[in-house]
Scaffold this motif. Structure first.
Motif, short mmCIF file in Angstrom:
data_model
loop_
_atom_site.label_atom_id
_atom_site.label_comp_id
_atom_site.label_asym_id
_atom_site.label_seq_id
_atom_site.Cartn_x
_atom_site.Cartn_y
_atom_site.Cartn_z
N LEU A 289 8.58 -25.83 111.81
CA LEU A 289 9.83 -25.33 111.26
C LEU A 289 9.85 -25.44 109.73
O LEU A 289 10.35 -24.53 109.05
CB LEU A 289 11.01 -26.09 111.86
N ARG A 290 9.34 -26.54 109.21
CA ARG A 290 9.29 -26.67 107.75
C ARG A 290 8.44 -25.57 107.12
O ARG A 290 8.75 -25.09 106.02
CB ARG A 290 8.75 -28.04 107.35
N GLY A 291 7.39 -25.17 107.81
CA GLY A 291 6.52 -24.12 107.29
C GLY A 291 6.93 -22.73 107.72
O GLY A 291 6.20 -21.77 107.45
N ASP A 292 8.09 -22.61 108.41
CA ASP A 292 8.59 -21.32 108.90
C ASP A 292 7.58 -20.66 109.84
O ASP A 292 7.40 -19.44 109.83
CB ASP A 292 8.92 -20.40 107.72
N ARG A 293 6.95 -21.49 110.67
CA ARG A 293 5.96 -20.99 111.62
C ARG A 293 6.49 -21.17 113.05
O ARG A 293 7.35 -22.02 113.31
CB ARG A 293 4.65 -21.76 111.47
N PRO A 294 5.96 -20.42 114.02
CA PRO A 294 6.40 -20.57 115.42
C PRO A 294 6.13 -21.98 115.94
O PRO A 294 5.14 -22.62 115.55
CB PRO A 294 5.56 -19.53 116.16
N ILE A 295 7.00 -22.45 116.83
CA ILE A 295 6.78 -23.74 117.48
C ILE A 295 5.64 -23.59 118.48
O ILE A 295 5.68 -22.75 119.37
CB ILE A 295 8.05 -24.20 118.22
N PRO A 296 4.57 -24.40 118.36
CA PRO A 296 3.43 -24.24 119.28
C PRO A 296 3.78 -24.69 120.70
O PRO A 296 4.56 -25.62 120.90
CB PRO A 296 2.37 -25.15 118.66
N ARG A 297 3.22 -24.00 121.68
CA ARG A 297 3.47 -24.37 123.07
C ARG A 297 3.02 -25.80 123.36
O ARG A 297 3.59 -26.49 124.20
CB ARG A 297 2.74 -23.40 124.01
N SER A 298 1.98 -26.24 122.67
CA SER A 298 1.45 -27.59 122.91
C SER A 298 2.47 -28.68 122.59
O SER A 298 2.35 -29.81 123.07
CB SER A 298 0.19 -27.81 122.07
N ALA A 299 3.51 -28.34 121.81
CA ALA A 299 4.49 -29.34 121.40
C ALA A 299 5.34 -29.83 122.57
O ALA A 299 5.91 -30.93 122.50
CB ALA A 299 5.40 -28.79 120.31
N THR A 300 5.44 -29.06 123.64
CA THR A 300 6.27 -29.47 124.78
C THR A 300 5.46 -29.71 126.04
O THR A 300 6.03 -30.08 127.08
CB THR A 300 7.35 -28.41 125.07
N GLU A 301 4.16 -29.53 126.00
CA GLU A 301 3.33 -29.77 127.18
C GLU A 301 3.27 -31.26 127.51
O GLU A 301 3.00 -32.08 126.64
CB GLU A 301 1.92 -29.21 126.95
N GLY A 302 3.56 -31.59 128.77
CA GLY A 302 3.47 -32.97 129.20
C GLY A 302 4.65 -33.85 128.81
O GLY A 302 4.61 -35.06 128.98
N THR A 303 5.73 -33.25 128.30
CA THR A 303 6.91 -34.04 127.94
C THR A 303 7.92 -34.04 129.08
O THR A 303 7.82 -33.27 130.04
CB THR A 303 7.56 -33.47 126.67
N ALA A 304 8.90 -34.92 128.99
CA ALA A 304 9.93 -35.03 130.04
C ALA A 304 10.79 -33.76 130.05
O ALA A 304 11.10 -33.20 128.99
CB ALA A 304 10.80 -36.25 129.79
N THR A 305 11.19 -33.31 131.24
CA THR A 305 11.91 -32.04 131.36
C THR A 305 13.31 -32.16 131.93
O THR A 305 14.19 -31.37 131.60
CB THR A 305 11.13 -31.06 132.25
N GLY A 306 13.55 -33.09 132.84
CA GLY A 306 14.85 -33.19 133.49
C GLY A 306 14.89 -32.62 134.88
O GLY A 306 15.81 -32.88 135.65
N GLU A 307 13.92 -31.74 135.22
CA GLU A 307 13.73 -31.24 136.59
C GLU A 307 14.93 -30.47 137.13
O GLU A 307 15.20 -30.46 138.32
CB GLU A 307 13.37 -32.40 137.53
N ALA A 308 15.68 -29.80 136.23
CA ALA A 308 16.82 -29.01 136.67
C ALA A 308 16.70 -27.56 136.25
O ALA A 308 17.68 -26.81 136.27
CB ALA A 308 18.12 -29.60 136.09
N GLY A 309 15.50 -27.12 135.89
CA GLY A 309 15.31 -25.79 135.34
C GLY A 309 15.64 -24.66 136.30
O GLY A 309 15.94 -23.55 135.86
N ASP A 310 15.59 -24.88 137.62
CA ASP A 310 15.83 -23.82 138.59
C ASP A 310 17.14 -24.00 139.34
O ASP A 310 17.38 -23.29 140.33
CB ASP A 310 14.68 -23.76 139.59
#
Length: 361
Positions: free
Chosen positions: A335-356
């Motif tokens: 974000l500081r560099g005005d670049r897209p957020i990489p997909r790797s930034a959220t891989e393997g993180t906690a989700t909450g399990e309520a997406g569906d």
């Protein structure tokens, strides 16, 4: 978590899903594209409804530097005073305390053709910096406290200070919506249609829904975006997933009703929204809000990324989460560099399990 540019479970095309970031931001902030109302009595009426805070004065000069690359960052909060009409709508005791139950960092990329939204779980354990609130009172720093304690302690100014300390990114603007106003907006729309894939029952948020199709009232919608115990793993992360699904459903409802082409509907919603919203002084007029909202109209869902701040469950308390610092750093650097957020930034993180749990398609 699925990014907003991906077709939903109901098969609706990505372009139809988003209809631009403007609706998502104004949903969270309580403003629904006020364009076309800034004349005569109507302008004065709406302008008089607005409340604004001089965040810049409260924060002083000790802040991250402005980045002159055409991008812009906005902190959006949903707040609940737990008193008056908010107290009657549930979500806690009527103790008069102020809480920020929803927090999003919105990054508008240069050219306003793309945007990234980072939802911050209120239960994230952080080190809160010292801060001065809008009334000039100084609050000491605190270690290992929940993120939403910043707002409870010192209001908007301390919330902005905490986000800037956490991210190293200057917040150019601040928007806050009162939950009672949010509920009234939904009622004025005639409700919002969703489908639940399982039963949701949460007495704490006054919500009880059987699996199936629903047209939510304002009170039910508020219960949905507040609930945590009735979905997923019971964490605040599941609540965030429901909030993101509801934003989509509300955007669809606005489009179906033709709100943006009906002057009376537009005025009624704008009147309610401007009574519910608080902004920084830079957005403290209807004209400024019109200009800001207009700049968002070109952002479609194919160019919108919505994520939850990368966190992991606290091993000592599953009701709290801790920052995944390495992955969060990927987000802030992007974000500081005005670049897209990489997909790797959220891989393997906690989700909450309520997406569906909620299908808004």
């Amino acid at each position: 978590m699925r990014e907003s540019g991906t077709p939903g479970r109901g098969g609706r095309a990505a372009g139809q899903r988003g209809k631009g970031l403007a609706l998502a931001v104004w949903t969270a902030a309580g403003v629904l594209l006020l364009g076309g109302t800034g004349v005569g009595y109507v302008y004065l009426k709406l302008n008089g409804n607005l409340r604004s805070l001089d965040i810049d004065q409260a924060l002083g000069a000790d802040r991250p530097a402005k980045v002159d690359n055409g991008s812009e960052n906005i902190l959006v909060l949903g707040s609940d005073t737990r008193s008056g009409s908010n107290g009657r709508l549930g979500g806690g005791a009527d103790d008069g305390s102020a809480r920020a139950d929803t927090a999003m960092i919105v990054h508008l990329y240069e050219g306003r053709k793309r945007a990234g939204v980072v939802s911050v779980p209120r239960d994230t354990l952080i080190d809160r910096p010292a801060c001065t609130d809008a009334d000039g009172r100084t609050h000491r720093p605190a270690r290992g406290v929940m993120f939403n304690s910043a707002y409870t302690t010192g209001g908007a100014a301390c919330a902005v200070r905490t986000v800037e300390s956490l991210t190293g990114i200057r917040m150019d603007h601040y928007l806050e919506v009162d939950f009672a106003g949010f509920a009234k907006l939904v009622d004025e729309l005639g409700g919002v249609e969703i489908t639940t894939t399982e039963d949701i029952h949460d007495p704490d948020s006054h919500l009880s829904l059987k699996a199936g199709d629903h047209t939510l009232t304002g009170e039910q919608a508020l219960g949905l975006v507040r609930t945590r115990h009735g979905v997923g793993d019971g964490s605040d992360l599941g609540r965030i997933q429901l909030q993101q699904a509801f934003v989509k459903a509300l955007a669809d409802r606005v489009e179906d009703l033709g709100v943006l082409t009906s002057p009376k509907k537009l005025y009624d919603l704008a009147d309610t929204a401007t009574k519910a919203v608080t902004t920084d002084s830079g957005l403290g007029s209807v004209n400024e809000l019109i200009s800001f909202a207009s700049s968002l109209k070109g952002i479609g869902s194919e160019n919108l990324t919505m994520i939850t701040l990368p966190v992991q469950y606290d091993p000592a308390d599953r009701n709290r989460v801790v920052l995944d610092e390495a992955k969060a750093d990927q987000v802030w650097k992007a974000l500081r560099g005005d670049r897209p957020i990489p997909r790797s930034a959220t891989e393997g993180t906690a989700t909450g399990e309520a997406g569906d749990v909620v299908d808004a398609a």
